[in-house]
Design an enzyme around this catalytic site. Structure first.
Site, PDB file in Angstrom:
ATOM      1  N   GLU A 136      58.897   6.374  -7.204  1.00 51.14           N
ATOM      2  CA  GLU A 136      59.150   6.076  -8.615  1.00 51.14           C
ATOM      3  C   GLU A 136      60.342   5.121  -8.741  1.00 51.14           C
ATOM      4  O   GLU A 136      61.290   5.181  -7.951  1.00 51.14           O
ATOM      5  CB  GLU A 136      59.456   7.359  -9.385  1.00 51.14           C
ATOM      6  CG  GLU A 136      58.266   8.257  -9.628  1.00 51.14           C
ATOM      7  CD  GLU A 136      57.425   7.835 -10.836  1.00 51.14           C
ATOM      8  OE1 GLU A 136      57.712   6.770 -11.416  1.00 51.14           O
ATOM      9  OE2 GLU A 136      56.487   8.583 -11.169  1.00 51.14           O
ATOM     10  N   HIS A 178      50.440   2.359  -9.125  1.00 51.85           N
ATOM     11  CA  HIS A 178      49.768   3.534  -9.701  1.00 51.85           C
ATOM     12  C   HIS A 178      48.521   3.116 -10.472  1.00 51.85           C
ATOM     13  O   HIS A 178      47.509   3.808 -10.477  1.00 51.85           O
ATOM     14  CB  HIS A 178      50.754   4.264 -10.618  1.00 51.85           C
ATOM     15  CG  HIS A 178      50.312   5.624 -11.033  1.00 51.85           C
ATOM     16  ND1 HIS A 178      51.059   6.429 -11.852  1.00 51.85           N
ATOM     17  CD2 HIS A 178      49.193   6.338 -10.748  1.00 51.85           C
ATOM     18  CE1 HIS A 178      50.422   7.575 -12.048  1.00 51.85           C
ATOM     19  NE2 HIS A 178      49.284   7.544 -11.400  1.00 51.85           N
ATOM     20  N   ASP A 188      51.458   1.483 -14.694  1.00 52.01           N
ATOM     21  CA  ASP A 188      52.614   1.082 -13.878  1.00 52.01           C
ATOM     22  C   ASP A 188      52.208   0.643 -12.460  1.00 52.01           C
ATOM     23  O   ASP A 188      51.187   1.092 -11.964  1.00 52.01           O
ATOM     24  CB  ASP A 188      53.639   2.234 -13.815  1.00 52.01           C
ATOM     25  CG  ASP A 188      53.049   3.551 -13.305  1.00 52.01           C
ATOM     26  OD1 ASP A 188      51.999   3.967 -13.815  1.00 52.01           O
ATOM     27  OD2 ASP A 188      53.655   4.158 -12.401  1.00 52.01           O
TER      28      ASP A 188
END
Length: 205
Positions: A136, A178, A188
């Site tokens: 992330e 993603h 994203d």
């Protein structure tokens, strides 16, 4: 006749001396505990530059990868949250999601939330979860200012190390966003993520 030597004077330690001794012992014990804590935390990370920020065990599946599942992919995410809020969400047992790593925008700091041998719930697709590492990145897909040089360099070094460790090709077939995971409703890392720059950094170009 042999004389008996005078007895040594008996002294009673003062309250101040006792306090000093207790404080010194307490400080030494605290230092030892802190050192042990740092060593334990360091032993929990798979990437030496990362800081252990554990997710709730309700947000991933314990496993023994790559023995249980081969690791052959890295999935790139954007948090849609701040770094601190992302860590808090991953620690919330009701969140039902977590990634292995979170990269901070301002300085490229890396938090590891799930061990690489465990299956993080980050991709929304069980098959992809079992065989990938999720990273992330702090920020929002429509705010490119979050994608800093520090973030790109730090994340690329992490991805390169993961690829080297597990024999993952450093290409866009194996390092994906993603948005590219089948069945996802996520967008994203979005159009502002510079894939050309990122892949060059991953490959040391």
């Amino acid at each position: 006749m042999e004389r008996t030597p005078p007895s040594a004077p008996i002294t009673t330690p003062t309250r101040r001396a006792l306090l000093r001794g207790g404080l010194a012992a307490g400080a030494a014990a605290a230092a030892a505990l802190a050192t042990a804590g740092r060593a334990a935390a360091a032993s929990n990370v798979d990437y030496p530059s990362a800081v252990w920020s554990p997710a709730s065990t309700s947000n991933y599946t314990a496993s023994n990868r790559p023995s249980s599942y081969a690791i052959n992919m890295v999935v790139i995410h954007v948090t849609q949250e701040t770094y601190a809020d992302t860590i808090r969400l991953f620690q919330d047992p009701a969140h039902a999601a977590a990634a292995h790593y979170v990269v901070r925008s301002a300085d490229g700091h890396i938090g590891q939330c799930v061990r690489e041998h465990d299956i993080a719930w980050h991709a929304g697709n069980w098959s992809y979860n079992t065989r990938s590492i999720g990273i992330e990145h702090e920020g929002w897909v429509d705010q490119p200012s979050y994608f800093t040089t520090a973030m790109y360099h730090s994340s690329a070094a992490l991805t390169a190390e993961i690829c080297d460790k597990y024999g993952i090709p450093k290409d866009r077939d194996h390092i994906i966003g993603h948005v590219e995971v089948p069945g996802t409703d996520h967008t994203d890392p979005g159009p502002n993520w510079d894939w050309t720059r990122y892949m060059r950094l991953v490959n040391g170009v």
